[in-house]
Scaffold this motif. Structure first.
Motif, PDB file in Angstrom:
ATOM      1  N   GLN A 299       0.825  -1.206   0.000  1.00 50.76           N
ATOM      2  CA  GLN A 299       0.000   0.000   0.000  1.00 50.76           C
ATOM      3  C   GLN A 299       0.861   1.259   0.000  1.00 50.76           C
ATOM      4  OE1 GLN A 299      -2.086   0.843   3.665  1.00 50.76           O
ATOM      5  NE2 GLN A 299      -3.813   1.771   2.578  1.00 50.76           N
ATOM      6  N   LEU A 300       1.930   1.246   0.776  1.00 47.76           N
ATOM      7  CA  LEU A 300       2.817   2.402   0.813  1.00 47.76           C
ATOM      8  C   LEU A 300       3.443   2.661  -0.557  1.00 47.76           C
ATOM      9  CD1 LEU A 300       4.668   1.781   4.219  1.00 47.76           C
ATOM     10  CD2 LEU A 300       2.922   3.510   3.765  1.00 47.76           C
ATOM     11  N   VAL A 301       3.910   1.586  -1.197  1.00 49.76           N
ATOM     12  CA  VAL A 301       4.559   1.726  -2.507  1.00 49.76           C
ATOM     13  C   VAL A 301       3.576   2.261  -3.547  1.00 49.76           C
ATOM     14  CG1 VAL A 301       5.649   0.450  -4.393  1.00 49.76           C
ATOM     15  CG2 VAL A 301       6.268  -0.065  -2.038  1.00 49.76           C
ATOM     16  N   GLU A 302       2.333   1.806  -3.474  1.00 45.66           N
ATOM     17  CA  GLU A 302       1.339   2.195  -4.471  1.00 45.66           C
ATOM     18  C   GLU A 302       0.828   3.623  -4.296  1.00 45.66           C
ATOM     19  OE1 GLU A 302      -1.646  -0.730  -3.956  1.00 45.66           O
ATOM     20  OE2 GLU A 302      -0.449  -2.363  -4.842  1.00 45.66           O
ATOM     21  N   THR A 303       0.945   4.166  -3.106  1.00 44.75           N
ATOM     22  CA  THR A 303       0.307   5.457  -2.836  1.00 44.75           C
ATOM     23  C   THR A 303       1.269   6.615  -2.620  1.00 44.75           C
ATOM     24  OG1 THR A 303       0.155   4.917  -0.470  1.00 44.75           O
ATOM     25  CG2 THR A 303      -1.743   4.364  -1.854  1.00 44.75           C
ATOM     26  N   ILE A 304       2.562   6.350  -2.430  1.00 44.39           N
ATOM     27  CA  ILE A 304       3.499   7.424  -2.110  1.00 44.39           C
ATOM     28  C   ILE A 304       4.427   7.688  -3.285  1.00 44.39           C
ATOM     29  CG2 ILE A 304       5.407   8.131  -0.607  1.00 44.39           C
ATOM     30  CD1 ILE A 304       4.106   6.578   1.642  1.00 44.39           C
ATOM     31  N   ASP A 305       4.413   8.904  -3.784  1.00 38.43           N
ATOM     32  CA  ASP A 305       5.287   9.297  -4.891  1.00 38.43           C
ATOM     33  C   ASP A 305       6.754   9.220  -4.465  1.00 38.43           C
ATOM     34  OD1 ASP A 305       3.319   9.954  -6.849  1.00 38.43           O
ATOM     35  OD2 ASP A 305       2.881  11.806  -5.757  1.00 38.43           O
ATOM     36  N   GLY A 306       7.570   8.695  -5.337  1.00 37.10           N
ATOM     37  CA  GLY A 306       8.999   8.626  -5.071  1.00 37.10           C
ATOM     38  C   GLY A 306       9.439   7.392  -4.309  1.00 37.10           C
ATOM     39  N   LEU A 307       8.489   6.565  -3.848  1.00 37.13           N
ATOM     40  CA  LEU A 307       8.828   5.358  -3.106  1.00 37.13           C
ATOM     41  C   LEU A 307       8.888   4.171  -4.056  1.00 37.13           C
ATOM     42  CD1 LEU A 307       9.370   4.035  -0.346  1.00 37.13           C
ATOM     43  CD2 LEU A 307       6.902   3.714  -0.103  1.00 37.13           C
ATOM     44  N   ALA A 308      10.079   3.559  -4.178  1.00 40.73           N
ATOM     45  CA  ALA A 308      10.254   2.457  -5.112  1.00 40.73           C
ATOM     46  C   ALA A 308       9.961   1.102  -4.483  1.00 40.73           C
ATOM     47  CB  ALA A 308      11.674   2.459  -5.674  1.00 40.73           C
ATOM     48  N   GLY A 309      10.168   0.973  -3.170  1.00 45.97           N
ATOM     49  CA  GLY A 309       9.950  -0.323  -2.524  1.00 45.97           C
ATOM     50  C   GLY A 309      10.095  -0.223  -1.015  1.00 45.97           C
ATOM     51  N   VAL A 310       9.552  -1.212  -0.346  1.00 48.95           N
ATOM     52  CA  VAL A 310       9.615  -1.291   1.116  1.00 48.95           C
ATOM     53  C   VAL A 310      10.112  -2.675   1.486  1.00 48.95           C
ATOM     54  CG1 VAL A 310       8.299  -1.285   3.268  1.00 48.95           C
ATOM     55  CG2 VAL A 310       7.770   0.382   1.478  1.00 48.95           C
ATOM     56  N   GLY A 311      11.086  -2.751   2.370  1.00 48.04           N
ATOM     57  CA  GLY A 311      11.608  -4.039   2.796  1.00 48.04           C
ATOM     58  C   GLY A 311      11.909  -4.063   4.279  1.00 48.04           C
ATOM     59  N   HIS A 312      12.164  -5.260   4.804  1.00 45.37           N
ATOM     60  CA  HIS A 312      12.456  -5.439   6.228  1.00 45.37           C
ATOM     61  C   HIS A 312      11.400  -4.740   7.090  1.00 45.37           C
ATOM     62  CE1 HIS A 312      16.346  -7.347   5.570  1.00 45.37           C
ATOM     63  NE2 HIS A 312      16.662  -6.389   4.715  1.00 45.37           N
ATOM     64  N   LEU A 313      10.150  -4.881   6.696  1.00 46.42           N
ATOM     65  CA  LEU A 313       9.059  -4.226   7.418  1.00 46.42           C
ATOM     66  C   LEU A 313       8.630  -5.085   8.604  1.00 46.42           C
ATOM     67  CD1 LEU A 313       6.878  -2.090   7.805  1.00 46.42           C
ATOM     68  CD2 LEU A 313       5.502  -3.260   6.060  1.00 46.42           C
ATOM     69  N   HIS A 314       8.725  -4.528   9.792  1.00 44.47           N
ATOM     70  CA  HIS A 314       8.294  -5.205  11.011  1.00 44.47           C
ATOM     71  C   HIS A 314       7.325  -4.293  11.753  1.00 44.47           C
ATOM     72  CE1 HIS A 314      11.487  -8.213  10.487  1.00 44.47           C
ATOM     73  NE2 HIS A 314      12.276  -7.188  10.180  1.00 44.47           N
ATOM     74  N   VAL A 315       6.171  -4.842  12.137  1.00 43.24           N
ATOM     75  CA  VAL A 315       5.164  -4.084  12.873  1.00 43.24           C
ATOM     76  C   VAL A 315       4.808  -4.872  14.129  1.00 43.24           C
ATOM     77  CG1 VAL A 315       2.903  -2.978  12.784  1.00 43.24           C
ATOM     78  CG2 VAL A 315       4.244  -3.224  10.678  1.00 43.24           C
ATOM     79  N   TRP A 316       4.823  -4.223  15.286  1.00 43.51           N
ATOM     80  CA  TRP A 316       4.514  -4.897  16.528  1.00 43.51           C
ATOM     81  C   TRP A 316       3.955  -3.880  17.515  1.00 43.51           C
ATOM     82  CZ3 TRP A 316       9.133  -2.932  15.261  1.00 43.51           C
ATOM     83  CH2 TRP A 316       9.847  -2.214  16.221  1.00 43.51           C
ATOM     84  N   SER A 317       3.513  -4.362  18.666  1.00 39.55           N
ATOM     85  CA  SER A 317       2.963  -3.482  19.700  1.00 39.55           C
ATOM     86  C   SER A 317       3.854  -3.508  20.924  1.00 39.55           C
ATOM     87  CB  SER A 317       1.554  -3.923  20.094  1.00 39.55           C
ATOM     88  OG  SER A 317       0.647  -3.766  19.017  1.00 39.55           O
ATOM     89  N   LEU A 318       4.113  -2.324  21.474  1.00 41.02           N
ATOM     90  CA  LEU A 318       4.826  -2.237  22.737  1.00 41.02           C
ATOM     91  C   LEU A 318       3.883  -2.620  23.872  1.00 41.02           C
ATOM     92  CD1 LEU A 318       7.417  -1.378  24.257  1.00 41.02           C
ATOM     93  CD2 LEU A 318       6.429   0.919  24.385  1.00 41.02           C
TER      94      LEU A 318
END
Length: 321
Positions: A242-261
């Motif tokens: 979603q980030l790659v598709e919607t943000i101009d200038g963004l070619a790719g996203v990697g090593h994405l980790h999402v968690w809760s503190l």
């Protein structure tokens, strides 16, 4: 291969917090904290009264409802604890503060509730085979008072910030206990009118199912947080696309980790690859804004992959025209 060298330039979003006071807890007003504290005192006090009433009247349904009120008391305590600890400043050894104590307390609470449900189920089965006399009058009085207390607590919580995750969770607990109080009232009325004692253990089993449901939900939620799993409703792969598709200038996203503190405090780390000519600061800011606005991720660490290869990044779409 993606370059993930921490010597590279990275942008660590602190959202206007300095490092010494590195707070990540949701903002909570004094009014919200006060509402939870009042609800905690009322629920905890009546829980003790219900235990005494259940013991004196011989009602297992009242004791089961007291057990469910225990879940309410703990839920309110965890909400208050989250507010109170969230306001404490971080220190040199605990850069994220003390919010995770809320999760540890929740895990202990869940395990304790399973033991409580087991005891209620055992006692209920014993009473089904050998019914014990229950004093319907005292049982009815205590159950009605319990219903009134739950209604008052629910009203107090609903007047606070009902959209806050901790308050919303506490409200759901209290709403469930309202059903337990109604069940205890129904059992008292049936015993009073018919003298049929088995209704007490039967309804206590139904109330214990409410406790079991709350305990299981709390256990899975706290276990997922402690295992640093992605929060409910967040799919990292879909989020990266979603980030790659919607943000101009963004070619790719990697090593994405999402968690809760802890509850309501979602965090993320990721690498981004830029399109030729894209401004790093602009793209990074857009990524953080999207994470915050669309997924309530207020703390994100974004590292730029200057090689532009980002081997594990999703395929970039055609540049925006």
């Amino acid at each position: 291969m993606s370059v993930h060298d921490h010597g590279h330039t990275s942008d660590h979003d602190h959202h206007d917090h300095d490092h010494a006071g590195h707070g990540h807890a949701p903002k909570v007003s004094t009014g919200n904290e006060r509402a939870v504290l009042i609800g905690l005192c009322l629920t905890g006090a009546f829980m003790v009264a219900e235990v005494v009433g259940g013991y004196l009247s011989g009602s297992l349904a009242l004791l089961a409802d007291a057990g469910h009120m225990l879940t309410d008391t703990v839920a309110l305590f965890l909400a208050w604890l989250g507010f109170r600890l969230g306001s404490r400043p971080a220190d040199a050894r605990r850069s994220f503060g003390y919010s995770r104590l809320e999760v540890l307390a929740g895990l202990i609470n869940a395990l304790t509730l399973f033991v409580l449900v087991g005891w209620i189920a055992y006692e209920a089965v014993q009473r089904l085979f050998a019914p014990e006399e229950v004093l319907a009058g005292p049982m009815l009085v205590v159950a009605v008072l319990g219903l009134i207390v739950n209604l008052v607590v629910f009203r107090i919580l609903s007047s606070a910030d009902a959209d806050h995750v901790n308050i919303k969770g506490a409200m759901l607990h209290v709403l469930g206990d309202l059903l337990g109080s109604v069940g205890a009232i129904a059992a008292a009325v049936i015993i009073w009118l018919t003298g049929w004692m088995p209704i007490d253990p039967i309804l206590s089993l139904l109330v214990s199912l409410l406790i079991l449901r709350s305990a299981w939900a709390l256990l899975t939620r706290t276990f997922n947080i402690l295992m640093e799993g992605a929060p409910d409703g967040v799919e990292p792969e879909a989020l990266g696309n979603q980030l790659v598709e919607t943000i101009d200038g963004l070619a790719g996203v990697g090593h994405l980790h999402v968690w809760s503190l802890s509850s309501g405090q979602t965090m993320a780390t990721l690498d981004i690859a830029l399109r030729p000519g894209a401004d790093p600061a602009t793209v990074t800011s857009a990524v953080k804004s999207a994470l915050m606005d669309q997924h309530n991720i207020a703390h994100a660490t974004v590292e730029i992959d200057w090689t532009g290869t980002c081997a594990d990044c999703p395929a970039a779409p055609t540049p925006h025209q």
